[in-house]
Design an enzyme around this catalytic site. Structure first.
Site, PDB file in Angstrom:
ATOM      1  N   ASP A 106      49.748 -85.100 -59.993  1.00  8.18           N
ATOM      2  CA  ASP A 106      48.649 -85.444 -60.578  1.00  8.18           C
ATOM      3  C   ASP A 106      49.286 -85.758 -62.280  1.00  8.18           C
ATOM      4  O   ASP A 106      49.835 -84.517 -62.888  1.00  8.18           O
ATOM      5  CB  ASP A 106      47.502 -84.381 -60.393  1.00  8.18           C
ATOM      6  CG  ASP A 106      46.340 -84.896 -61.166  1.00  8.18           C
ATOM      7  OD1 ASP A 106      45.731 -85.557 -61.050  1.00  8.18           O
ATOM      8  OD2 ASP A 106      45.975 -83.924 -62.366  1.00  8.18           O
ATOM      9  N   GLU A 190      48.476 -90.851 -58.003  1.00  7.21           N
ATOM     10  CA  GLU A 190      47.148 -91.654 -57.917  1.00  7.21           C
ATOM     11  C   GLU A 190      47.224 -92.822 -58.869  1.00  7.21           C
ATOM     12  O   GLU A 190      48.123 -92.964 -59.929  1.00  7.21           O
ATOM     13  CB  GLU A 190      46.286 -90.785 -58.548  1.00  7.21           C
ATOM     14  CG  GLU A 190      44.802 -91.516 -58.674  1.00  7.21           C
ATOM     15  CD  GLU A 190      43.705 -90.269 -59.153  1.00  7.21           C
ATOM     16  OE1 GLU A 190      42.635 -90.763 -59.131  1.00  7.21           O
ATOM     17  OE2 GLU A 190      43.981 -89.220 -59.542  1.00  7.21           O
ATOM     18  N   ASP A 272      43.862 -79.295 -61.612  1.00  2.00           N
ATOM     19  CA  ASP A 272      44.927 -80.043 -61.701  1.00  2.00           C
ATOM     20  C   ASP A 272      45.961 -79.979 -60.442  1.00  2.00           C
ATOM     21  O   ASP A 272      46.420 -80.887 -59.659  1.00  2.00           O
ATOM     22  CB  ASP A 272      45.954 -80.036 -62.889  1.00  2.00           C
ATOM     23  CG  ASP A 272      45.400 -80.579 -64.096  1.00  2.00           C
ATOM     24  OD1 ASP A 272      44.330 -81.430 -64.114  1.00  2.00           O
ATOM     25  OD2 ASP A 272      45.676 -79.928 -65.121  1.00  2.00           O
TER      26      ASP A 272
END
Length: 325
Positions: A106, A190, A272
C-alpha cells in the site's frame, strides 16, 4: 566506442547531442555525411577525449563486447554535467534468489510503502527538507539581471540543487524497489491515480515528493527482470474500509482515521496495513481466476507474469489489461 557522438543541438531545458548508431569496429559510419561530421560544435570538440564513470563490472563488459554497442548518446544537463548513455545487447541475467513470499503493498504519503507483513518504510521527504534552500536560490536568480554572468551562475547553482534532490530520491526508490522484488515472489499493488491526488492542494507537494508512480514503475519492470509475478489491482477496489478478517465494510471511515476497530470481530486495524492485506488477497484472487474471465475485466485488474530467467533469459512475456472503468 571511438566514433564521435554527433553534432550539438540545444533545447529550452537542456542541451543534448544527436544519437548516432555505433558500427562494429572496422566499418565506416553508415548513413552519416562527412560534411555533417565536420560541422561539429565547439562543445563536442571538447569531448573528443571524454572519460566517463561506470562500475568495474560494466567497464570489463564494454571492453570485451565492443561489437554489441548499438548507440551512444551524450547529453548536457542544466547543471552543466555531461551524461553518456550506451545501449548494448546484454543477455546477462541478474542473480535470482528463490523465494515463495507473497506481499501486498500500500503506497502512501507519510509511509511511502506499507506491506502486508506490517513493515513500514517512511518517505524521506527530500524536497520538503531542502525547500528553504530551493526558495533562497530561486530568489537569488530572480534578483540577478537577465543575461548577466551572475544570473547564469545562480541558475546553475539552482539546477545543481534540483539535480541533487532528484538523485537522492531516485537512489532511495531504486534501493527500496530492489529490496522488495528480491525478497518476494509475488508483488501486489494498487493502481493509484496520482494525477487526481495531485489536485489536492494540501497533499500535492507531498505526493510529488514521494514519487509513487516511479516506485510502482520500478517494481513492475524489476519484477520482469527477476522473474517475479507483479499484480496491479484496480484503482476502484475498496482496500482500506473492509476488514481483512471478517469482511465487515466500514463505510464511515475518514481519511484522518489511521486506526480503527472492527465492531463485528473486534480486530484492531492499522489503516495502511489492513489495506495492504486486502490488496494481497485481491491479487491472489486475480491470479486464481486469470485475466480471461469476465470477473477480472470487471474488476479492472492487470497481471504481469514473467517466465523464469533461467529458462529464457532474454524473452520475458507480460500480459496486461487496461482499466475498463
Amino acid at each position: 566506442c571511438s566514433n564521435p557522438a554527433g553534432y550539438f543541438r540545444s533545447s529550452a531545458r537542456e542541451s543534448a547531442f544527436r544519437r548516432i548508431p555505433c558500427p562494429p569496429p572496422g566499418q565506416n559510419h553508415t548513413g552519416i555525411d562527412d560534411q555533417m561530421m565536420l560541422n561539429v560544435a565547439s562543445d563536442v570538440k571538447k569531448l573528443r577525449d571524454i572519460h566517463f564513470k561506470c562500475s568495474s563490472r560494466d567497464e570489463r563488459f564494454l571492453n570485451s563486447h565492443q561489437d554489441l554497442i548499438r548507440t551512444v548518446t551524450i547529453r548536457k544537463t542544466c547543471s552543466g554535467k555531461y551524461l553518456c548513455s550506451i545501449i548494448i545487447d546484454d543477455d546477462r541475467v541478474p542473480e535470482v534468489i528463490e523465494t515463495k513470499n507473497e506481499i501486498g503493498i500500500d503506497l502512501g504519503v507519510k509511509d511511502i510503502v506499507v506491506t502486508s507483513d506490517g513493515d513500514k518504510f517512511e518517505s524521506p521527504k527530500i524536497y520538503v527538507r531542502r525547500e528553504r534552500r530551493i526558495s533562497r536560490l530561486s530568489r537569488i536568480v530572480n534578483r540577478r539581471k537577465s543575461g548577466s554572468n551572475r544570473r547564469r551562475k545562480a541558475s546553475i547553482a539552482l539546477a545543481k540543487e534540483h539535480e541533487k534532490i532528484a538523485n537522492i530520491r531516485k537512489n532511495f526508490l531504486h534501493q527500496l524497489s530492489t529490496k522488495i522484488v528480491r525478497e518476494n515472489q509475488v508483488c501486489c499493488m494498487e493502481d493509484l491515480d496520482v494525477n487526481e491526488m495531485m489536485k489536492n492542494r494540501n497533499l500535492s507537494k507531498r505526493v510529488a515528493d514521494a514519487s509513487m508512480s516511479s516506485l510502482q514503475r520500478m517494481i513492475e519492470y524489476k519484477s520482469k527482470l527477476y522473474g517475479r509475478v507483479f499484480v496491479k489491482i484496480g484503482r476502484f477496489t475498496a482496500t482500506s474500509k473492509p476488514c481483512n478478517v471478517c469482511g465487515y465494510y466500514k463505510s464511515d471511515l475518514k481519511l484522518k482515521t489511521r486506526e480503527w476497530e472492527c465492531p463485528v470481530c473486534g480486530t484492531k486495524h492499522d489503516r495502511d496495513v489492513n489495506a495492504a492485506i486486502n490488496i494481497l488477497k485481491e491479487g491472489k484472487k486475480l491470479i486464481e481466476i486469470g485475466l480471461s474471465s469476465p470477473e477480472s475485466k470487471a474488476r479492472g485488474h492487470a497481471l504481469c507474469k514473467v517466465r523464469s530467467p533461467k529458462l529464457q533469459p532474454s524473452k520475458a512475456w507480460m500480459n496486461r489489461e487496461k482499466n475498463v472503468n
